[in-house]
Design a protein around this motif. Structure first.
Motif, mmCIF file in Angstrom:
data_model
loop_
_atom_site.group_PDB
_atom_site.id
_atom_site.type_symbol
_atom_site.label_atom_id
_atom_site.label_comp_id
_atom_site.label_asym_id
_atom_site.label_seq_id
_atom_site.Cartn_x
_atom_site.Cartn_y
_atom_site.Cartn_z
ATOM 1 N N PRO A 9 21.564 -0.771 24.671
ATOM 2 C CA PRO A 9 22.155 -2.074 25.004
ATOM 3 C C PRO A 9 23.205 -1.988 26.115
ATOM 4 N N TYR A 10 23.931 -0.870 26.185
ATOM 5 C CA TYR A 10 24.872 -0.696 27.294
ATOM 6 C C TYR A 10 24.114 -0.645 28.622
ATOM 7 N N PHE A 11 23.036 0.107 28.665
ATOM 8 C CA PHE A 11 22.213 0.182 29.866
ATOM 9 C C PHE A 11 21.694 -1.212 30.234
ATOM 10 N N THR A 12 21.240 -1.958 29.226
ATOM 11 C CA THR A 12 20.694 -3.293 29.478
ATOM 12 C C THR A 12 21.758 -4.232 30.022
ATOM 13 N N GLU A 13 22.973 -4.132 29.499
ATOM 14 C CA GLU A 13 24.080 -4.952 30.037
ATOM 15 C C GLU A 13 24.267 -4.706 31.528
ATOM 16 N N THR B 211 26.613 4.715 38.350
ATOM 17 C CA THR B 211 26.550 5.099 39.758
ATOM 18 C C THR B 211 25.505 6.201 39.899
ATOM 19 N N GLY B 212 25.193 6.548 41.146
ATOM 20 C CA GLY B 212 24.240 7.626 41.406
ATOM 21 C C GLY B 212 22.957 7.105 42.023
ATOM 22 N N GLY C 296 29.854 5.051 33.569
ATOM 23 C CA GLY C 296 31.308 5.014 33.678
ATOM 24 C C GLY C 296 31.848 3.712 33.123
ATOM 25 N N SER C 297 33.155 3.559 33.163
ATOM 26 C CA SER C 297 33.782 2.365 32.585
ATOM 27 C C SER C 297 33.367 1.086 33.303
#
Length: 381
Positions: free
Chosen positions: A61-65, A32-33, A27-28
């Protein structure tokens, strides 16, 4: 029981999957979850966290952030060489983000994975948390111009500085040709490089210059011989060189290709950095947390213009060995698989798995994250 790629509804394998699969909702404001709860717990409870990836996908990279936000990391180990990592530390410390982005855009693929927009933005986010970057890899075949440029400014001998400036020009020209046509040799693979280094070595060189030139020569040897074993030796050597100052008693995040980050034997039949770090943690009475993350469908990007993006094929591609996990991944949702109970069943011989790479995944990683649709990373320039 033996598991292949097709399972019956009542098998132990299916029950283990059902009991150890949870959702991960992007999400933004992050994830979550229950799957994210599992990942957060693993990140927070372990000293060293490793993310083994399939490259060139914007989601990773989004996941890593988001992983970076779950704890305070002192060190972030990257799949670049130590010298490029130090350049990244210096550049990202600058407050003028506009000039930093301009530099990154001009430097492009010489930054390896971090010449991709999403990857570089991830480094910017990590830098804001005061994380220090270290590099564990060889010098990439088109990263050497950055090193010659630096030596052209810092070498003690005037004649050496002039020679490094010439080498930087030659390396950039060769890199431009290579990124447009990968059949063209890079500078470090050329006879001209050997001649230029031999000429430099006739004069006085500082210890720093000798170290960098030896690193480039070893990297060139790895590329020329295509020796993965030598590359892994070098990576483990770089890890140990950084151990006392940047790893021991530090909170460390590692993000590299999945072949490097597992404990035990890697997909390429060597014992890589993930296994070494696991052993080091064990010697410190500490633990590691190993995350594998892959895209199921979609498109995988590319680092070069001459190498087009590739459509992923979950059932016939390089990752076909994790088909049982792909089959259990919802079409529109991220999935997290807790591999620990599956590993226990495998180790106790209640579960038999014939595919060696599927075994390596379960034995080498604690959590497997699969996202349904990959989007290609974008060039920063």
């Amino acid at each position: 029981m033996s598991t292949g790629f097709a399972q019956q509804p009542d098998t132990l394998w299916t029950r283990l999957l059902n009991e150890n699969t949870s959702s991960l909702k992007p999400g933004s404001k992050g994830f979550t979850g229950k799957g994210w709860d599992l990942i957060q717990s693993g990140v927070q409870q372990n000293q060293y966290v490793l993310i083994g990836e399939d490259h060139f996908m914007a989601e990773i990279p989004y996941f890593t952030e988001q992983v970076l936000k779950t704890s305070t990391f002192n060190t972030f180990a990257l799949e670049v060489d130590p010298y490029v990592a130090q350049i990244l530390n210096q550049k990202l410390a600058q407050k003028d983000t506009t000039s930093v982005m301009k530099w990154a855009s001009q430097t492009g693929a010489a930054l390896s994975f971090y010449g991709l927009r999403e990857e570089f933005q991830m480094l910017q986010a990590a830098n804001r948390t005061h994380t220090t970057f270290i590099g564990l890899d060889q010098i990439a075949m088109i990263s050497d111009p950055l090193l010659y440029e630096d030596l052209a400014r810092t070498a003690t001998s005037v004649s050496s500085r002039k020679q490094y400036a010439v080498m930087a020009e030659r390396a950039r020209a060769a890199a431009d040709k290579f990124t447009s046509d990968m059949s063209q040799p890079t500078y470090m693979q050329s006879a001209m490089f050997d001649q230029d280094v031999a000429e430099l070595e006739k004069g006085p060189l500082s210890a720093h210059e000798k170290e960098i030139l030896e690193g480039i020569k070893l990297s060139a040897r790895i590329y020329k011989t295509q020796s993965h074993a030598l590359r892994v030796q070098l990576m483990k050597h770089q890890l140990m060189m950084a151990y006392e100052s940047a790893i021991k008693n530090k909170k460390v995040l590692v993000k590299m290709g999945a072949m490097h980050c597992a404990r035990g034997e890697s997909y390429l039949r060597v014992y890589d950095c993930g296994n070494l770090l696991s052993n080091l943690a064990d010697s410190e009475y500490k633990t590691t947390f190993h995350i594998a993350i892959f895209g199921k469908d979609g498109v995988q990007g590319s680092p070069f213009k001459s190498l087009p993006a590739q459509k992923l094929d979950p059932y016939n591609g390089d990752l076909k060995f994790i088909k049982p996990f792909f089959d259990a991944t919802p079409k529109e949702e991220w999935a997290v698989f807790n591999l620990l109970p599956i590993r226990k069943a495998l180790q106790s011989q209640k579960l038999k798995i014939d595919d060696i790479d599927l075994r390596r995944t379960i034995l080498g990683y604690d959590v497997l994250v699969i996202f349904p649709t990959a989007h290609p990373s974008h060039s920063i320039n």
